[in-house]
Motif scaffolding. Structure first.
Motif, PDB file in Angstrom:
ATOM      1  N   PHE A 336       0.733  -1.300   0.161  1.00  0.00           N
ATOM      2  CA  PHE A 336       0.139   0.060  -0.005  1.00  0.00           C
ATOM      3  C   PHE A 336       0.797   1.159  -0.240  1.00  0.00           C
ATOM      4  O   PHE A 336       0.312   2.307  -0.208  1.00  0.00           O
ATOM      5  N   GLY A 337       2.265   1.039   0.146  1.00  0.00           N
ATOM      6  CA  GLY A 337       2.898   2.288   0.175  1.00  0.00           C
ATOM      7  C   GLY A 337       2.822   3.393   1.411  1.00  0.00           C
ATOM      8  O   GLY A 337       3.051   4.477   1.415  1.00  0.00           O
ATOM      9  N   ARG A 338       2.327   2.446   2.584  1.00  0.00           N
ATOM     10  CA  ARG A 338       2.171   3.115   3.821  1.00  0.00           C
ATOM     11  C   ARG A 338       1.889   2.150   4.850  1.00  0.00           C
ATOM     12  O   ARG A 338       1.752   1.018   4.608  1.00  0.00           O
ATOM     13  N   ALA A 339       1.911   2.761   6.136  1.00  0.00           N
ATOM     14  CA  ALA A 339       1.593   1.747   7.305  1.00  0.00           C
ATOM     15  C   ALA A 339       0.606   2.564   8.244  1.00  0.00           C
ATOM     16  O   ALA A 339       1.313   2.953   9.429  1.00  0.00           O
ATOM     17  N   GLY A 340      -0.586   3.067   7.845  1.00  0.00           N
ATOM     18  CA  GLY A 340      -1.346   3.901   8.741  1.00  0.00           C
ATOM     19  C   GLY A 340      -2.341   3.293   9.679  1.00  0.00           C
ATOM     20  O   GLY A 340      -2.249   2.121   9.384  1.00  0.00           O
ATOM     21  N   LEU A 341      -3.087   4.067  10.258  1.00  0.00           N
ATOM     22  CA  LEU A 341      -4.003   3.420  11.181  1.00  0.00           C
ATOM     23  C   LEU A 341      -5.089   2.414  10.292  1.00  0.00           C
ATOM     24  O   LEU A 341      -5.607   1.364  10.669  1.00  0.00           O
ATOM     25  N   GLY A 342      -5.190   2.948   9.169  1.00  0.00           N
ATOM     26  CA  GLY A 342      -6.600   2.179   8.323  1.00  0.00           C
ATOM     27  C   GLY A 342      -5.796   0.985   7.864  1.00  0.00           C
ATOM     28  O   GLY A 342      -6.731  -0.080   7.167  1.00  0.00           O
ATOM     29  N   ASP A 343      -4.458   0.536   7.990  1.00  0.00           N
ATOM     30  CA  ASP A 343      -3.957  -0.357   7.438  1.00  0.00           C
ATOM     31  C   ASP A 343      -3.851  -1.783   8.420  1.00  0.00           C
ATOM     32  O   ASP A 343      -3.282  -2.670   8.314  1.00  0.00           O
ATOM     33  N   LYS A 414      -1.274  14.768  11.171  1.00  0.00           N
ATOM     34  CA  LYS A 414      -1.456  13.601  12.280  1.00  0.00           C
ATOM     35  C   LYS A 414      -2.397  13.873  13.302  1.00  0.00           C
ATOM     36  O   LYS A 414      -3.262  12.854  13.589  1.00  0.00           O
ATOM     37  N   PHE A 415      -2.677  15.047  13.902  1.00  0.00           N
ATOM     38  CA  PHE A 415      -3.511  15.134  14.845  1.00  0.00           C
ATOM     39  C   PHE A 415      -4.979  15.153  14.187  1.00  0.00           C
ATOM     40  O   PHE A 415      -5.729  14.468  14.762  1.00  0.00           O
ATOM     41  N   LEU A 416      -5.221  15.719  13.091  1.00  0.00           N
ATOM     42  CA  LEU A 416      -6.411  15.680  12.452  1.00  0.00           C
ATOM     43  C   LEU A 416      -7.029  14.322  12.086  1.00  0.00           C
ATOM     44  O   LEU A 416      -7.969  13.978  12.187  1.00  0.00           O
ATOM     45  N   ASP A 417      -5.897  13.401  11.596  1.00  0.00           N
ATOM     46  CA  ASP A 417      -6.027  12.082  11.128  1.00  0.00           C
ATOM     47  C   ASP A 417      -6.539  11.242  12.507  1.00  0.00           C
ATOM     48  O   ASP A 417      -7.599  10.476  12.271  1.00  0.00           O
ATOM     49  N   THR A 419      -7.953  12.382  15.212  1.00  0.00           N
ATOM     50  CA  THR A 419      -9.107  12.847  15.837  1.00  0.00           C
ATOM     51  C   THR A 419     -10.237  12.830  14.945  1.00  0.00           C
ATOM     52  O   THR A 419     -11.309  13.362  15.187  1.00  0.00           O
ATOM     53  N   SER A 420     -10.005  12.337  13.680  1.00  0.00           N
ATOM     54  CA  SER A 420     -11.070  12.292  12.660  1.00  0.00           C
ATOM     55  C   SER A 420     -12.283  11.347  13.006  1.00  0.00           C
ATOM     56  O   SER A 420     -12.143  10.369  13.585  1.00  0.00           O
ATOM     57  N   GLY A 421     -13.414  11.985  13.138  1.00  0.00           N
ATOM     58  CA  GLY A 421     -14.775  11.157  13.478  1.00  0.00           C
ATOM     59  C   GLY A 421     -14.820  11.187  15.006  1.00  0.00           C
ATOM     60  O   GLY A 421     -15.834  10.633  15.661  1.00  0.00           O
ATOM     61  N   ILE A 422     -13.894  12.032  15.820  1.00  0.00           N
ATOM     62  CA  ILE A 422     -14.045  12.019  17.250  1.00  0.00           C
ATOM     63  C   ILE A 422     -14.221  13.474  17.488  1.00  0.00           C
ATOM     64  O   ILE A 422     -15.201  13.884  18.084  1.00  0.00           O
ATOM     65  N   LEU A 423     -13.620  14.632  16.931  1.00  0.00           N
ATOM     66  CA  LEU A 423     -13.778  16.003  16.919  1.00  0.00           C
ATOM     67  C   LEU A 423     -14.209  16.500  15.730  1.00  0.00           C
ATOM     68  O   LEU A 423     -13.471  15.958  14.781  1.00  0.00           O
ATOM     69  N   THR A 424     -14.896  17.425  15.308  1.00  0.00           N
ATOM     70  CA  THR A 424     -15.136  18.099  14.310  1.00  0.00           C
ATOM     71  C   THR A 424     -13.807  18.713  13.969  1.00  0.00           C
ATOM     72  O   THR A 424     -13.126  18.925  14.883  1.00  0.00           O
ATOM     73  N   SER A 425     -13.799  19.168  12.765  1.00  0.00           N
ATOM     74  CA  SER A 425     -12.472  19.764  12.268  1.00  0.00           C
ATOM     75  C   SER A 425     -12.419  21.065  13.096  1.00  0.00           C
ATOM     76  O   SER A 425     -11.262  21.542  13.377  1.00  0.00           O
ATOM     77  N   SER A 426     -13.407  22.085  13.335  1.00  0.00           N
ATOM     78  CA  SER A 426     -13.287  23.121  13.820  1.00  0.00           C
ATOM     79  C   SER A 426     -12.909  23.068  15.523  1.00  0.00           C
ATOM     80  O   SER A 426     -11.927  23.609  15.886  1.00  0.00           O
ATOM     81  N   ARG A 427     -13.394  22.001  16.053  1.00  0.00           N
ATOM     82  CA  ARG A 427     -13.122  21.662  17.351  1.00  0.00           C
ATOM     83  C   ARG A 427     -11.494  21.348  17.400  1.00  0.00           C
ATOM     84  O   ARG A 427     -10.726  21.630  18.344  1.00  0.00           O
ATOM     85  N   ALA A 428     -10.979  20.547  16.699  1.00  0.00           N
ATOM     86  CA  ALA A 428      -9.796  20.203  16.614  1.00  0.00           C
ATOM     87  C   ALA A 428      -8.580  20.849  16.195  1.00  0.00           C
ATOM     88  O   ALA A 428      -7.707  21.144  16.783  1.00  0.00           O
ATOM     89  N   ARG A 429      -9.007  21.823  15.383  1.00  0.00           N
ATOM     90  CA  ARG A 429      -8.199  23.189  15.072  1.00  0.00           C
ATOM     91  C   ARG A 429      -8.330  23.986  16.248  1.00  0.00           C
ATOM     92  O   ARG A 429      -7.172  24.734  16.621  1.00  0.00           O
ATOM     93  N   MET A 430      -9.296  24.039  17.129  1.00  0.00           N
ATOM     94  CA  MET A 430      -9.271  25.041  18.256  1.00  0.00           C
ATOM     95  C   MET A 430      -8.231  24.198  19.340  1.00  0.00           C
ATOM     96  O   MET A 430      -7.496  25.179  19.964  1.00  0.00           O
ATOM     97  N   VAL A 431      -8.349  23.118  19.441  1.00  0.00           N
ATOM     98  CA  VAL A 431      -7.463  22.287  20.370  1.00  0.00           C
ATOM     99  C   VAL A 431      -5.868  22.707  20.115  1.00  0.00           C
ATOM    100  O   VAL A 431      -5.140  22.814  20.863  1.00  0.00           O
ATOM    101  N   MET A 432      -5.789  22.162  18.869  1.00  0.00           N
ATOM    102  CA  MET A 432      -4.383  22.325  18.370  1.00  0.00           C
ATOM    103  C   MET A 432      -3.836  23.857  18.489  1.00  0.00           C
ATOM    104  O   MET A 432      -2.605  24.346  18.980  1.00  0.00           O
ATOM    105  N   ASP A 433      -4.514  24.828  18.064  1.00  0.00           N
ATOM    106  CA  ASP A 433      -4.303  26.660  18.629  1.00  0.00           C
ATOM    107  C   ASP A 433      -4.002  26.710  20.070  1.00  0.00           C
ATOM    108  O   ASP A 433      -3.039  27.264  20.541  1.00  0.00           O
ATOM    109  N   GLU A 434      -4.809  26.090  20.854  1.00  0.00           N
ATOM    110  CA  GLU A 434      -4.832  26.243  22.521  1.00  0.00           C
ATOM    111  C   GLU A 434      -3.328  25.707  22.573  1.00  0.00           C
ATOM    112  O   GLU A 434      -2.582  26.202  23.633  1.00  0.00           O
TER     113      GLU A 434
END
Length: 452
Positions: A336-343, A414-417, A419-434
């Motif tokens: 697959f050219g990778r070894a991510g969570l979905g693999d 990586k943080f967005l990946d 937390t995908s499906g757990i945090l909305t994109s806006s909440r995820a970016r808020m946490v990153m900024d904080e």
């Protein structure tokens, strides 16, 4: 007058460390480690071991002191640290300190965050306490030596010391009480590798208990509960009991002037750190191009012998155990050219193409590759195709190591990946900024760690 013990000298460092002692670069690194750890703590929430732990903790009750990241509930700091430590180690993407063979974040971050929230500490105090906890955990892990790792999970054992140090700093304990906390941490330090051969869930128990026991040690010391001062170097201490190649000088060498936590790695692949150089060697050889099994004739993988010693008998019978299987990880990177969570899923571990590739992989220990272990965890690969071509790849420092670090953009992704499906994109970016402005937070309890 007798010379101060190692624990006392470490305690002196911890109790005197201030935010002003850290450079801007060091505080930046701590913030990236915290963000990286937080992503893993969110990501572990749906896995069965974490659900079991959550069920037990919910049944115990407790005052609402600290946040349980996987479900946003609150409980006493001890139990919150326990859950968060376990959850942050679940998907195998938490940080790694290569030279000490240690995942410091899962134990230290979990203890420090829970106590900082309970005590309403500031972001600067959180950063300082994380630095103290990391430094103590890493130094003790380096001192206890690679032989310790043969039987003992360093994240569990040395993580307990780091958790106690970080919690002691949050509580503002003086030198005496921090020394006692380290003593009580050492007598609780445990965690064996037996689970790896039996597909047991104990690996998540390890950092959770390390975080919890570290806080307990600090709480007891705060009330005057004493601990052994020579818990490390004593005749019946930690080093003698758990190692045959310890070097106690590593605990104190350049303490306060050189910060070993700066040499931390942030994982790029969703598997055991001992597989990362092999994965990157595959990607180097293939250029990241996915290859089907029928195109490949044979694969020769050369790794440092210590990796085989730990992972050689692991069978990829479950998605989690596949993360510790060198053949599975190499086959996945090839296919697959990778070894991510979905693999690492149930469908992938029964994929006939993956198993066709696994049958073609020969793994060999190379003493030369192990010459600089644990300072280096390298791998070399030869991929021979059915068309007569041989593809070569060799990696000394895989992606995420301090010599080959993630960019801020890659860390954010990586943080967005995770937390995908757990945090909305806006909440995820808020946490990153904080988190990346953590020094401006006056009360850690104000961080938006709750789920949407």
């Amino acid at each position: 007058m007798a010379e101060a013990s190692i624990s006392r000298k470490l305690a002196r460092f911890v109790s005197h460390l201030t935010y002003g002692d850290l450079t801007n670069d060091q505080t930046y690194l701590i913030k990236t480690y915290f963000l990286d750890w937080l992503a893993s703590a969110f990501a572990g929430q749906t896995e069965r071991p974490i659900q079991i732990i959550l069920e037990v903790v919910r049944g115990l009750g407790g005052r609402a002191q600290s946040t349980i990241i996987p479900d946003s509930s609150k409980t006493i700091s001890l139990l919150a640290a326990f859950v968060n430590g376990a959850s942050s180690h679940m998907v195998e993407m938490d940080d790694l300190h290569r030279q000490s063979i240690l995942h410091p974040g899962s134990a230290v971050m979990s203890a420090v965050l829970a106590t900082a929230e309970q005590q309403h500490r500031s972001g600067k105090e959180l950063i300082t306490s994380i630095a103290a906890g990391y430094e103590v955990a890493v130094r003790i892990a380096m001192a206890v030596g690679p032989s310790h790792y043969r039987y003992w999970h360093t994240t569990a054992t040395c993580g307990t010391f780091g958790a106690a140090a970080g919690a002691s700093r949050i509580f503002g304990l003086d030198e005496d009480k921090t020394t006692w906390a380290l003593g009580s941490a050492g007598t609780q330090a445990a965690g064996l590798w037996a689970f790896l051969l039996e597909n047991a869930m104990s690996k998540q128990l390890h950092p959770g208990k390390a975080a919890m026991n570290g806080i307990l040690a600090a709480l007891l010391a705060q009330k005057g509960f004493t601990g052994a001062e020579k818990i490390l170097e004593g005749e019946k201490g930690f080093f003698q009991a758990t190692s045959v190649d310890f070097d106690e000088s590593q605990c104190l060498k350049e303490l306060g002037s050189v910060y070993l936590f700066e040499r931390n790695s942030l994982k790029y692949h969703a598997s055991c750190g001992h597989t990362h150089a092999a994965i990157d060697a595959v990607l180097s050889a293939t250029g990241g191009r996915p290859m089907e099994a029928h195109l490949i004739k044979r694969v020769n993988l050369f790794v440092y012998p210590q990796a085989i010693d730990l992972l050689g008998k692991v069978k990829p019978e479950t998605p989690y155990m596949a993360k510790f299987s060198l053949p599975f990880c190499v086959a996945t990177a090839l296919r697959f050219g990778r070894a991510g969570l979905g693999d690492f899923t149930q469908s992938k571990i029964v994929d006939p193409d993956i198993y066709d590739l696994i049958e073609k992989i020969k793994i060999q220990g190379d003493a030369e590759l192990g010459r600089n272990y644990p300072a280096q965890w390298p791998a070399r690969i030869e991929v021979k195709t059915n068309e007569g071509e041989t593809l070569y790849g060799e990696v000394v420092y895989p992606k995420g190591d301090p010599e080959n670090p993630l960019s801020e953009e890659e860390l954010s992704q990586k943080f967005l990946d995770l937390t995908s499906g757990i945090l909305t994109s806006s909440r995820a970016r808020m946490v990153m900024d904080e988190v990346m402005n953590l020094e401006e937070v006056s009360d850690i309890g104000e961080l938006h760690m709750a789920l949407d």
